[in-house]
Write a protein that holds these residues in place. Structure first.
Motif, PDB file in Angstrom:
ATOM      1  N   GLU A 250       9.999  12.712  44.061  1.00 12.28           N
ATOM      2  CA  GLU A 250      10.819  11.607  43.561  1.00 12.28           C
ATOM      3  C   GLU A 250      12.288  12.008  43.499  1.00 12.28           C
ATOM      4  O   GLU A 250      12.605  13.195  43.428  1.00 12.28           O
ATOM      5  N   ALA A 251      13.146  11.011  43.445  1.00 15.74           N
ATOM      6  CA  ALA A 251      14.563  11.290  43.221  1.00 15.74           C
ATOM      7  C   ALA A 251      14.707  11.821  41.801  1.00 15.74           C
ATOM      8  O   ALA A 251      14.001  11.380  40.902  1.00 15.74           O
ATOM      9  N   TYR A 253      17.201  11.555  39.044  1.00 15.73           N
ATOM     10  CA  TYR A 253      18.393  10.761  38.712  1.00 15.73           C
ATOM     11  C   TYR A 253      19.147  11.417  37.565  1.00 15.73           C
ATOM     12  O   TYR A 253      18.536  11.981  36.658  1.00 15.73           O
ATOM     13  N   ARG A 272      14.979  11.150  24.911  1.00  9.60           N
ATOM     14  CA  ARG A 272      14.351  12.457  25.075  1.00  9.60           C
ATOM     15  C   ARG A 272      14.285  13.216  23.746  1.00  9.60           C
ATOM     16  O   ARG A 272      13.421  14.034  23.533  1.00  9.60           O
ATOM     17  N   GLU A 302      13.968   6.658  34.131  1.00  6.38           N
ATOM     18  CA  GLU A 302      15.339   7.118  33.896  1.00  6.38           C
ATOM     19  C   GLU A 302      16.241   5.887  33.968  1.00  6.38           C
ATOM     20  O   GLU A 302      16.099   5.061  34.869  1.00  6.38           O
ATOM     21  N   LYS A 405       6.196  16.632  42.210  1.00  2.00           N
ATOM     22  CA  LYS A 405       5.123  16.554  41.220  1.00  2.00           C
ATOM     23  C   LYS A 405       3.749  16.699  41.872  1.00  2.00           C
ATOM     24  O   LYS A 405       3.509  16.114  42.935  1.00  2.00           O
ATOM     25  N   LYS A 422      11.705  20.902  39.582  1.00  2.00           N
ATOM     26  CA  LYS A 422      12.968  20.211  39.899  1.00  2.00           C
ATOM     27  C   LYS A 422      13.750  21.032  40.910  1.00  2.00           C
ATOM     28  O   LYS A 422      13.683  22.265  40.909  1.00  2.00           O
TER      29      LYS A 422
HETATM   30  P1  AMP Z   1      16.259  18.884  33.161  1.00  2.00           P
HETATM   31  O1  AMP Z   1      17.002  18.218  32.049  1.00  2.00           O
HETATM   32  O2  AMP Z   1      17.146  19.484  34.203  1.00  2.00           O
HETATM   33  O3  AMP Z   1      15.181  19.821  32.671  1.00  2.00           O
HETATM   34  O4  AMP Z   1      15.465  17.751  33.951  1.00  2.00           O
HETATM   35  C1  AMP Z   1      14.541  16.921  33.353  1.00  2.00           C
HETATM   36  C2  AMP Z   1      15.123  15.543  33.241  1.00  2.00           C
HETATM   37  O5  AMP Z   1      15.327  14.952  34.507  1.00  2.00           O
HETATM   38  C3  AMP Z   1      14.219  14.564  32.556  1.00  2.00           C
HETATM   39  O6  AMP Z   1      14.250  14.655  31.164  1.00  2.00           O
HETATM   40  C4  AMP Z   1      14.720  13.227  33.038  1.00  2.00           C
HETATM   41  O7  AMP Z   1      15.721  12.718  32.173  1.00  2.00           O
HETATM   42  C5  AMP Z   1      15.378  13.542  34.345  1.00  2.00           C
HETATM   43  N1  AMP Z   1      14.759  12.881  35.515  1.00  2.00           N
HETATM   44  C6  AMP Z   1      15.445  12.236  36.478  1.00  2.00           C
HETATM   45  N2  AMP Z   1      14.636  11.758  37.413  1.00  2.00           N
HETATM   46  C7  AMP Z   1      13.373  12.085  37.060  1.00  2.00           C
HETATM   47  C8  AMP Z   1      12.081  11.879  37.655  1.00  2.00           C
HETATM   48  N3  AMP Z   1      11.923  11.230  38.802  1.00  2.00           N
HETATM   49  N4  AMP Z   1      11.005  12.377  36.989  1.00  2.00           N
HETATM   50  C9  AMP Z   1      11.142  13.053  35.826  1.00  2.00           C
HETATM   51  N5  AMP Z   1      12.325  13.279  35.233  1.00  2.00           N
HETATM   52  C10 AMP Z   1      13.439  12.814  35.845  1.00  2.00           C
END
Ligand code: AMP
Length: 568
Positions: A250-251, A253, A272, A302, A405, A422
């Motif tokens: 997935e993207a 965002y 969150r 998101e 995922k 990620k």
């Molecule tokens: P990080 O804050 O770098 O750990 O990344 C996790 C965050 O990425 C999540 O809490 C979401 O706010 C964001 N996010 C953006 N796109 C997605 C997606 N497709 N699936 C899950 N999380 C996402």
């Protein structure tokens, strides 16, 4: 239970600088707490009167609190002000001035924890004309009933500055020790807490019904679930090792994560941090009602700010929607789009243990796609070349990166596991990485920065030990506005000693903060360093932004940084 006992506990905790000792003291105390009081005591020890997600804030201003102290002590306001100036803390002011109380009919020392809790709720529930006066009177009554020491802590709770040094995880540790005699059972409590992040419910269930009942705690619509998080890898080639089989890609965002709960006709949106942010997004509530079917559901996505053509805009634009006033005006000024990507509950059934494939298939059936509500961009593949292509496409579209995922994984609430990975553009350049760190201390500024902080001591979160380990001293990248804003933001968390859960090495700050404020930091390198508690340090750190969507315990973990160091 008599509140005096709790005040004695707080005093002991205040003088404890070790996290382990704090847990032991708490556990010993919990053993003596009647089961009907355990929920209340769990909240109060965290300086709260409900769980975070209920959004109850003890909104008393310092001015009103000082007025109440004066009234309770039968002294004039100028003496209260003078004492406050001398001691610099409203709690200590109350303790000092209430040593000699006027004769009243109220018996001293007869304040129970329950009564305190109920009256604190009454303070928050009192609104409208004359409410300030009424709030003050309730507080006066509480202060008169308490001992001077008790008054000190009542004032701090009322102002939201209790700062006992304990977090939710500390309470869970102590509960496991007190009620099961085995610290290891914290894992069982934590698992339940991830689905029900409410220490009051967890503690009461454990005290009254035992560990078996804890294991049965399930999704409850309207109560947020801790969000599943992603791991990072060093190269895309690693993904196949970590996630065998097919992937949903997935993207990623750069907006704000939303967890939406719908029960009958009520829609609640949680951030969150598990704060209820529904009031900020009346437009999103409307889109959800119009575009998502289902009597009851919990879904995630998101939220992004978009331009008139529906193209995503920068995160900073979305931040304008974080407000308590002029909401309707900003609904028009900053239109948004919700990109949905997961389903956790649907019409009476928890989907947490269903596979990603089943969850997203069901979600797709529920959503009638429109300009303001849509499904996340996604491909399904097991070919790394396809992943790389999709990643490049997302970068062109100005997204942050991608999320990979596992198709057959469950929703692991509150877990940063290998089922989600990620991959961001920063990783791609391989020279830099971003970290979310907690400010635990600061150094006074010199020259241009005199009068504010010159540098911040930042820590990562050790989620195994529930401690904060220092990892860098941050001075670069702070703009003049940020330097002005930071002391104001940090003031609420200032403490005069090292908080028990903070671990340092050689580098000791000039001022300490209770771990609460999270900042995003870009760093060029991780090196070995005996100067920081982690044993590693981030080199050339640069401040990027405040991460107000994260709590201290949601910072980058010690384990993650150690892993990144090992991989380099
Ligand atoms: P990080 O804050 O770098 O750990 O990344 C996790 C965050 O990425 C999540 O809490 C979401 O706010 C964001 N996010 C953006 N796109 C997605 C997606 N497709 N699936 C899950 N999380 C996402």
């Amino acid at each position: 239970m008599d509140f005096q006992k709790l005040a004695d506990l707080y005093e002991e905790l205040e003088h404890t600088s070790s996290g382990n000792k704090m847990r032991e003291i708490l556990a010993e105390f919990f053993k003596k707490v009647p089961e009907d009081d355990i929920a209340v005591i769990s909240y109060l020890t965290l300086g709260q009167i409900t769980s975070d997600y209920e959004g109850v804030v003890l909104g008393m201003a310092e001015k009103s609190v000082l007025k109440a102290i004066g009234k309770a002590a039968g002294t004039d306001e100028s003496r209260v002000k003078k004492t406050m100036q001398e001691l610099g803390d409203a709690g200590l002011t109350a303790e000092k001035l209430l040593q000699k109380k006027p004769q009243t009919l109220v018996p001293v020392g007869k304040l129970t924890v329950k009564e305190l809790f109920e009256k604190l709720h009454k303070i928050t529930d009192t609104t409208g004309t004359g409410s300030q006066e009424e709030k003050i009177n309730i507080l006066v009554n509480l202060l008169q009933k308490a001992s001077p020491k008790g008054a000190k802590y009542i004032i701090r709770i009322t102002l939201g500055t209790l700062r006992m040094g304990a977090g939710d995880m500390t309470v869970l540790d102590a509960l496991a020790m007190a009620y099961t005699g085995d610290k290891k059972n914290k894992e069982v409590l934590e698992k339940a807490y991830n689905i029900c992040p409410d220490v009051g419910i967890i503690s009461e269930t454990l005290a009254k019904k035992g560990l078996k009942a804890i294991e049965k705690i399930d999704v409850h619509v309207g109560r947020p679930i801790k969000m599943m998080l992603a791991q990072r890898v060093e190269s895309l080639a690693e993904v196949a090792e970590k996630i065998p089989g097919r992937w949903g890609v997935e993207a990623k965002y750069d907006g704000e994560r939303m967890q939406v709960h719908k029960s009958k006709d009520k829609i609640s949106i949680f951030s969150r941090r598990m704060e209820n942010i529904t009031a900020q997004f009346p437009d999103v509530v409307k889109y959800l009602q119009e575009h998502v079917s289902g009597k009851e559901y919990v879904i995630e996505g998101e939220i992004l700010a978009i331009d008139k053509d529906g193209k995503p805009l920068h995160f900073q634009v979305l931040m304008q929607r974080k407000r308590k006033t002029d909401i309707e005006e900003y609904v028009k000024k900053v239109p948004v789009q919700l990109k949905l990507f997961d389903l956790l509950y649907y019409n009476g059934k928890s989907f947490l243990h269903e596979s990603y494939e089943t969850r997203t298939n069901q979600l797709a059936k529920m959503v009638n796609v429109g300009k303001h509500i849509t499904l996340a961009d996604r491909i399904m593949t097991d070919d790394p070349r396809e992943v790389e292509k999709f990643f490049q496409k997302m970068l062109k579209e100005k997204q942050e990166g991608i999320m990979i995922k596992s198709m057959d994984s469950e929703y692991q609430a509150g877990t940063r596991g290998w089922n989600w990975i990620k991959w961001k553009k920063e990783y791609h350049t391989e020279t830099t990485d971003t970290f979310d760190l907690v400010i635990v201390g600061a150094f006074y500024g010199k020259g241009k920065r005199s009068g504010t902080y010159g540098a911040l001591l930042c820590a990562c979160y050790n989620d195994k030990d529930d401690t904060f380990e220092t990892v860098t001293k941050l001075g670069t990248g702070l703009t003049d506005e940020m330097l002005e804003e930071l002391p104001k933001k940090l003031k609420r968390h200032l403490v005069d000693h090292k908080p028990a859960r903070v671990i340092i090495s050689d580098i000791k700050p000039e001022v300490w903060f209770e771990p609460a404020v999270v900042v995003e930091v870009l760093a060029a390198e991780i090196t070995k360093s005996p100067s920081h508690a982690l044993g590693l340090a981030l080199r050339f750190p640069r401040f990027i932004k405040l991460r107000e969507d994260k709590k201290a315990e949601q910072a980058t973990t010690s384990k993650e940084i150690k892993q990144m160091y090992k991989d380099k």
